[in-house]
Design a protein around this motif. Structure first.
Motif, PDB file in Angstrom:
ATOM      1  N   GLN A  36     -19.404  -7.746 -81.721  1.00 30.93           N
ATOM      2  CA  GLN A  36     -19.455  -9.204 -81.591  1.00 30.93           C
ATOM      3  C   GLN A  36     -18.429  -9.708 -80.576  1.00 30.93           C
ATOM      4  OE1 GLN A  36     -18.992 -10.278 -85.723  1.00 30.93           O
ATOM      5  NE2 GLN A  36     -21.210 -10.620 -85.955  1.00 30.93           N
ATOM      6  N   ALA A  37     -17.276  -9.089 -80.588  1.00 32.97           N
ATOM      7  CA  ALA A  37     -16.243  -9.538 -79.645  1.00 32.97           C
ATOM      8  C   ALA A  37     -16.611  -9.174 -78.204  1.00 32.97           C
ATOM      9  CB  ALA A  37     -14.899  -8.905 -80.017  1.00 32.97           C
ATOM     10  N   ILE A  38     -17.162  -7.983 -78.028  1.00 33.28           N
ATOM     11  CA  ILE A  38     -17.430  -7.513 -76.661  1.00 33.28           C
ATOM     12  C   ILE A  38     -18.708  -8.096 -76.081  1.00 33.28           C
ATOM     13  CG2 ILE A  38     -17.915  -5.429 -75.298  1.00 33.28           C
ATOM     14  CD1 ILE A  38     -16.063  -3.937 -77.260  1.00 33.28           C
ATOM     15  N   THR A  39     -19.717  -8.313 -76.946  1.00 34.46           N
ATOM     16  CA  THR A  39     -21.013  -8.767 -76.412  1.00 34.46           C
ATOM     17  C   THR A  39     -21.398 -10.176 -76.860  1.00 34.46           C
ATOM     18  OG1 THR A  39     -22.360  -7.963 -78.257  1.00 34.46           O
ATOM     19  CG2 THR A  39     -21.874  -6.376 -76.517  1.00 34.46           C
ATOM     20  N   GLY A  40     -20.714 -10.700 -77.863  1.00 29.75           N
ATOM     21  CA  GLY A  40     -21.100 -12.011 -78.389  1.00 29.75           C
ATOM     22  C   GLY A  40     -22.353 -11.935 -79.252  1.00 29.75           C
ATOM     23  N   MET A  41     -22.830 -10.732 -79.508  1.00 30.97           N
ATOM     24  CA  MET A  41     -24.081 -10.560 -80.259  1.00 30.97           C
ATOM     25  C   MET A  41     -23.878  -9.589 -81.415  1.00 30.97           C
ATOM     26  SD  MET A  41     -26.736 -11.547 -77.961  1.00 30.97           S
ATOM     27  CE  MET A  41     -27.632 -10.451 -76.953  1.00 30.97           C
ATOM     28  N   SER A  42     -24.837  -9.655 -82.369  1.00 32.88           N
ATOM     29  CA  SER A  42     -24.722  -8.779 -83.535  1.00 32.88           C
ATOM     30  C   SER A  42     -25.640  -7.569 -83.466  1.00 32.88           C
ATOM     31  CB  SER A  42     -25.045  -9.554 -84.807  1.00 32.88           C
ATOM     32  OG  SER A  42     -24.265 -10.716 -84.823  1.00 32.88           O
ATOM     33  N   HIS A  43     -26.352  -7.458 -82.363  1.00 29.92           N
ATOM     34  CA  HIS A  43     -27.247  -6.299 -82.225  1.00 29.92           C
ATOM     35  C   HIS A  43     -27.241  -5.921 -80.751  1.00 29.92           C
ATOM     36  CE1 HIS A  43     -30.491  -8.477 -80.096  1.00 29.92           C
ATOM     37  NE2 HIS A  43     -29.857  -9.502 -80.633  1.00 29.92           N
ATOM     38  N   GLY A  44     -27.790  -4.738 -80.462  1.00 28.08           N
ATOM     39  CA  GLY A  44     -27.864  -4.389 -79.048  1.00 28.08           C
ATOM     40  C   GLY A  44     -27.769  -2.901 -78.811  1.00 28.08           C
ATOM     41  N   PRO A  45     -27.733  -2.535 -77.539  1.00 30.49           N
ATOM     42  CA  PRO A  45     -27.693  -1.116 -77.168  1.00 30.49           C
ATOM     43  C   PRO A  45     -26.416  -0.442 -77.646  1.00 30.49           C
ATOM     44  CG  PRO A  45     -28.177  -2.505 -75.256  1.00 30.49           C
ATOM     45  CD  PRO A  45     -27.777  -3.412 -76.369  1.00 30.49           C
ATOM     46  N   GLU A  65     -31.223 -10.421 -70.755  1.00 29.97           N
ATOM     47  CA  GLU A  65     -30.196 -10.784 -71.719  1.00 29.97           C
ATOM     48  C   GLU A  65     -29.026  -9.794 -71.661  1.00 29.97           C
ATOM     49  OE1 GLU A  65     -30.223 -11.877 -76.472  1.00 29.97           O
ATOM     50  OE2 GLU A  65     -31.816 -10.661 -75.616  1.00 29.97           O
ATOM     51  N   TRP A  66     -29.368  -8.501 -71.573  1.00 29.10           N
ATOM     52  CA  TRP A  66     -28.304  -7.485 -71.552  1.00 29.10           C
ATOM     53  C   TRP A  66     -27.575  -7.472 -70.225  1.00 29.10           C
ATOM     54  CZ3 TRP A  66     -27.021  -6.946 -76.085  1.00 29.10           C
ATOM     55  CH2 TRP A  66     -27.970  -6.980 -77.094  1.00 29.10           C
ATOM     56  N   TRP A  67     -28.300  -7.809 -69.189  1.00 33.74           N
ATOM     57  CA  TRP A  67     -27.651  -7.906 -67.876  1.00 33.74           C
ATOM     58  C   TRP A  67     -26.632  -9.036 -67.910  1.00 33.74           C
ATOM     59  CZ3 TRP A  67     -26.963  -4.860 -63.991  1.00 33.74           C
ATOM     60  CH2 TRP A  67     -26.627  -5.354 -62.731  1.00 33.74           C
ATOM     61  N   LYS A  68     -27.030 -10.106 -68.562  1.00 37.61           N
ATOM     62  CA  LYS A  68     -26.120 -11.257 -68.675  1.00 37.61           C
ATOM     63  C   LYS A  68     -24.891 -10.866 -69.502  1.00 37.61           C
ATOM     64  CE  LYS A  68     -27.037 -15.482 -70.429  1.00 37.61           C
ATOM     65  NZ  LYS A  68     -28.038 -16.300 -71.076  1.00 37.61           N
ATOM     66  N   VAL A  69     -25.111 -10.157 -70.591  1.00 37.61           N
ATOM     67  CA  VAL A  69     -23.997  -9.726 -71.445  1.00 37.61           C
ATOM     68  C   VAL A  69     -23.011  -8.874 -70.641  1.00 37.61           C
ATOM     69  CG1 VAL A  69     -23.414  -8.158 -73.354  1.00 37.61           C
ATOM     70  CG2 VAL A  69     -25.224  -9.858 -73.635  1.00 37.61           C
ATOM     71  N   ALA A  70     -23.572  -8.041 -69.762  1.00 39.52           N
ATOM     72  CA  ALA A  70     -22.696  -7.140 -69.011  1.00 39.52           C
ATOM     73  C   ALA A  70     -22.049  -7.819 -67.808  1.00 39.52           C
ATOM     74  CB  ALA A  70     -23.493  -5.917 -68.547  1.00 39.52           C
ATOM     75  N   PRO A 118     -17.028 -14.588 -76.608  1.00 38.87           N
ATOM     76  CA  PRO A 118     -16.885 -13.536 -77.632  1.00 38.87           C
ATOM     77  C   PRO A 118     -16.943 -14.151 -79.037  1.00 38.87           C
ATOM     78  CG  PRO A 118     -14.860 -13.777 -76.344  1.00 38.87           C
ATOM     79  CD  PRO A 118     -15.786 -14.841 -75.875  1.00 38.87           C
ATOM     80  N   VAL A 119     -17.460 -13.382 -79.992  1.00 40.15           N
ATOM     81  CA  VAL A 119     -17.482 -13.845 -81.382  1.00 40.15           C
ATOM     82  C   VAL A 119     -16.418 -13.049 -82.135  1.00 40.15           C
ATOM     83  CG1 VAL A 119     -18.871 -13.941 -83.489  1.00 40.15           C
ATOM     84  CG2 VAL A 119     -19.925 -14.455 -81.262  1.00 40.15           C
ATOM     85  N   ILE A 120     -15.362 -13.729 -82.550  1.00 42.23           N
ATOM     86  CA  ILE A 120     -14.257 -13.030 -83.234  1.00 42.23           C
ATOM     87  C   ILE A 120     -13.995 -13.704 -84.578  1.00 42.23           C
ATOM     88  CG2 ILE A 120     -11.806 -12.403 -83.110  1.00 42.23           C
ATOM     89  CD1 ILE A 120     -12.109 -12.230 -80.080  1.00 42.23           C
ATOM     90  N   GLU A 121     -14.328 -12.987 -85.646  1.00 42.59           N
ATOM     91  CA  GLU A 121     -14.142 -13.575 -86.978  1.00 42.59           C
ATOM     92  C   GLU A 121     -12.828 -13.128 -87.608  1.00 42.59           C
ATOM     93  OE1 GLU A 121     -17.802 -12.465 -88.848  1.00 42.59           O
ATOM     94  OE2 GLU A 121     -18.903 -14.064 -87.799  1.00 42.59           O
TER      95      GLU A 121
END
Ligand code: GLU
Length: 447
Positions: free
Chosen positions: A415-424, A355-360, A366-369
């Protein structure tokens, strides 16, 4: 005395957590005591035993690092069993019985309804030779029972301490089926004698079998080995493990759940003992600390979440050089040490790394609110080339400009950079994703 133990699975299904525990404990004891481990395949039940299960059990053992020194299949030893059976028949230790399964079940029910233990009444011993001949002439085939001596049976169990039974409280065990094939009890005892087994380690469900086995050893002129019966593990609600957590084969834990073998070993080696359960990367400390005196007689509870917790801990301390071959096998041959170190502490299971490989490396949405805030942040991005201080420089600048801090500051960026709300940690991730992707994503582009 050279210590020799055996692990004796029946190849009628995959290796289950309960049996895997017996395998691990047997293996640890063998290694700790400089002993020898026999893998004995209990495959006399030709209908239920399958070669495919035998292979799968061996695969699971190898995957867990539990190598054996010697292997034997019971189905290859039928001649030897026949020889010993003949001897027991000649000594009057076995007797033929002609009851059908239905008759036996009726007898059992009637005893139980009268509040009596369902012990076989030995009526076959009353049959005259004439009657037996008649039955055989009618085409009936006998099954055979081992005639227990009605005397006390005791042994000093390595886990349960002094254990006592009485021959009269046990049914004479059936040892030969109607078709003449020998059953588990006798085969197991003959093997334990022939292979010079010094210690029999198995689950508590075998305790009353052991009482009858002790007399079989003696009937065959051998001294019984030492016994260790482990209490059976249960699920969190105290139910029998196999019923409630039906999917818990080692194969599933590997293939479906993607767990590390040492997570399973770490738990199963210590569950039900007085040693603390911890995540071990290597098996050596578990060998070192192994001792039957640490086993408790109460029922240990098996919690799958604990497996996951141990799994994460193991992954978090795994070095890149110990994992790169597996990463390559997962199709991640380009994943380097820098990436591994940046994300490993966010993995519960190794497969989460995809999943993280895909994100990178792959386009993500991107999720931009709050577009205005993200636009301001994008304008403040430091010049390339970026380094390990870039994240701090960037977020300090955003903080100064906008007054935002903490979650208000970091979450929209994540959220904008990874599209996710959690992570490394983003400081590392920013570099792994790279300036080109980061800029595009901050502009709202799937990239
Ligand atoms: N095949 C038997 C079982 O899986 C072996 C028991 C024993 O260790 O003797 O229960």
């Amino acid at each position: 005395m050279t210590i020799k133990v055996r692990f004796a699975p029946s190849p009628t299904g995959y290796l289950h957590v309960g049996n895997a525990r017996t395998a691990i404990i047997t293996w640890l004891f063998a290694r700790k005591s400089g002993g020898h481990l026999l893998l004995r395949i209990d495959d006399t039940d030709i209908e239920r035993s399958k070669a495919e299960y035998e292979t799968a059990i061996e695969d699971s053992l190898i995957w867990m690092g539990l190598q054996w020194d010697e292997k034997a299949n019971q189905k290859n030893r039928l001649e030897r069993y026949a020889e010993q059976i003949e001897k027991l028949k000649n000594d009057g230790k076995l007797y033929p019985c002609f009851e059908t399964a239905e008759e036996l079940s009726l007898k059992r029910k009637s005893l139980l309804s009268r509040g009596q233990p369902p012990i076989y009444d030995r009526s076959a011993l009353e049959l005259t030779d004439r009657k037996k001949e008649d039955y055989i002439a009618e085409g009936l085939k006998p099954h055979w029972r081992f005639k227990l001596d009605h005397e006390p049976i005791k042994w000093n169990d390595l886990i349960r301490g002094e254990t006592k039974f009485h021959g009269k409280d046990q049914s004479d065990p059936v040892v030969i089926r109607e078709d003449g094939s020998p059953l588990y009890h006798l085969c197991s005892v003959i093997d334990d004698i022939d292979f010079n087994i010094t210690h029999v380690i198995r689950g508590e469900d075998h305790v009353s079998n052991t009482a009858t086995h002790v007399q079989m050893f003696e009937a065959l002129g051998a001294k019984p080995p030492k016994f260790a019966h482990m209490s059976l593990i249960s699920d969190n609600e105290g139910g029998k493990l196999s019923k409630r957590l039906g999917s818990l084969s080692i194969k599933d834990l590997r293939d479906d759940d993607g767990l590390e073998p040492m997570a399973i070993t770490s738990l199963l080696a210590r569950i039900g003992t007085s040693d603390p359960i911890d995540a071990f990367k290597e098996i050596e400390p578990l060998i070192e600390s192994f001792d039957f005196s640490k086993f408790s007689r109460s029922t240990p509870k098996f919690d799958p979440n604990e497996l996951l917790r141990l799994n994460s801990k193991i992954i978090h301390k795994t070095e890149f050089e110990d994992i790169n071959v597996r990463l390559a096998q997962m199709g991640l041959q380009d994943l380097d040490e820098e990436f591994w170190l940046a994300v490993r502490s966010n993995l519960e299971r190794l497969k989460d790394i995809k999943e993280w490989w895909k994100v990178a490396k792959s386009p993500i949405e991107p999720v931009i609110e709050d577009p205005a805030f993200i636009a301001e942040a994008a304008a403040l991005l430091p010049d390339t080339p970026w380094n390990e201080n870039t994240w701090n420089e960037w977020t300090s600048a955003i903080k100064n400009k906008t007054g935002r801090k903490g979650k208000q500051l970091f979450m929209p960026l994540r959220q904008a950079i990874t599209g996710m709300s959690h992570g490394p940690e983003l400081a590392g991730l920013l570099l792994l994703i790279g300036s080109e992707k980061v800029k595009k994503r901050l502009s709202g582009t799937k990239y």
